[in-house]
Design an enzyme around this catalytic site. Structure first.
Site: not given
Length: 346
Positions: A158, A235, A338
């Protein structure tokens, strides 16, 4: 150059529907407009695509926001070049329709194409790094446009070398896809069960896309203006990676309060744990409310923090802190956000 607006409310441009005003706001619909806007912006500057990975503070952004609205793609055999401002899921749907495989497991993800290499977007066993070959990038430090290979982007879980900086601005992205009409090998157990296949098998791209969209809708992860469970940034926390040297201690602490196996997956530099599993075992169930019920964990998926209407960014951050601190206090694992936090922090 595109016209400059003032005091544009950023809540109107993020999927969380949160965020105060921008001092200046420019929409760039061509690469030339984008380069001109960036060169004229000065500091501070914020690049905006689909707004699906941003948490903007209530006081907004005291600088120039450049919304990247370039569109379109060009297919050459199994290679495709696509503009940074192109809506991601529209692009994925078109590739599936053309019989080009590889991106189908990334169906339903909101946002723009240009954001995907920055975040190394991934889902259901696939990530952008698997398929991206290169990007065209404007380097604000040198004033030059250059091509960057996948290796130069430093992809990891990520993230990439572009995350957290506006020094490099994505203009175009290139992918190498599969021209046989079949998906990438199915690597995610939940998706394999839904499709009725074994891990590693390939299926028609349209079948994989349909299954992924169904799974995402069931978790409130496909945008729907009428469903507050989708008023989120997806998320909110990444799955934590525990270094090998610390794993035994972490698992022992978890075992003190939770019986049974702990979901864990191989990862570079350690073992990846499930953030959703940790959140739920720390006592935060689906729908857990934040301040005044104006925000909550999604009623469908504990990893999504949602705006229930009338919320402020600080309401969302208060809920995020409660969840983060609860997991850390119970298990000794610190969850990391995130999305990018703009003029706000945890």
């Amino acid at each position: 150059m595109a016209p400059v607006e003032t005091q544009t409310v950023l809540a109107e441009h993020t999927t969380l529907r949160l965020g105060g005003p921008a001092r200046a706001f420019v929409v760039a619909e061509t690469t030339e407009e984008l380069l001109a806007a960036v060169r004229a912006a000065g500091e501070p500057m914020l690049l905006l695509g689909g707004g699906s990975n941003l948490v903007v503070g209530d006081s907004g952004f005291d600088g120039t926001v450049v919304k990247i609205a370039t569109r379109g793609w060009r297919v050459d055999g199994d290679s495709v070049e696509v503009a940074a401002g192109q809506n991601w899921d529209e692009f994925v749907a078109a590739m599936v329709a053309e019989g080009l495989g590889g991106l189908e497991c990334l169906s339903g993800i909101p946002g723009s194409v240009g954001a995907t290499p920055i975040q190394n977007v991934g889902a259901y066993g696939c990530e952008v790094a698997d398929l991206l070959t290169s990007i065209d990038c404007y380097d604000r430090r040198t004033g030059e446009v250059r091509e960057m290979s996948a290796d130069e982007l430093g992809f990891a879980y990520r993230t990439s070398v572009l995350k957290g900086t506006d020094a490099g601005i994505v203009l175009d992205v290139r992918f190498r896809l599969r021209a046989d009409g079949l998906s990438a090998p199915i690597r995610y157990a939940e998706l394999a069960r839904t499709l009725g296949v074994e891990l590693g098998e390939r299926v028609p791209t349209a079948d994989a896309r349909k299954a992924v969209l169904a799974l995402r809708r069931g978790k409130g992860m496909v945008l729907d203006a009428g469903d507050h469970d989708t008023w989120s940034a997806g998320s909110f926390f990444t799955n934590p990676i525990v270094p090998d040297a610390e794993l035994a201690g972490v698992l022992a602490r978890i075992a003190e309060v939770v019986e049974g196996p702990v979901p864990q997956y191989p990862a570079d530099g350690g073992v990846k744990l499930s953030a959703a599993w940790l959140i739920e075992r720390a006592g935060f169930g689906k729908g857990h409310p934040g301040p005044g019920g104006r925000v909550s964990l999604s009623s469908k998926h504990t990893l999504a923090l949602t705006n229930r209407g009338g919320a402020k960014t600080e309401d969302l951050l208060a809920l995020a802190r409660e969840v983060r601190d609860g997991v850390r206090d119970r298990f000794g694992v610190t969850l990391r956000p995130e999305p990018l936090l703009i003029n706000c922090s945890l």
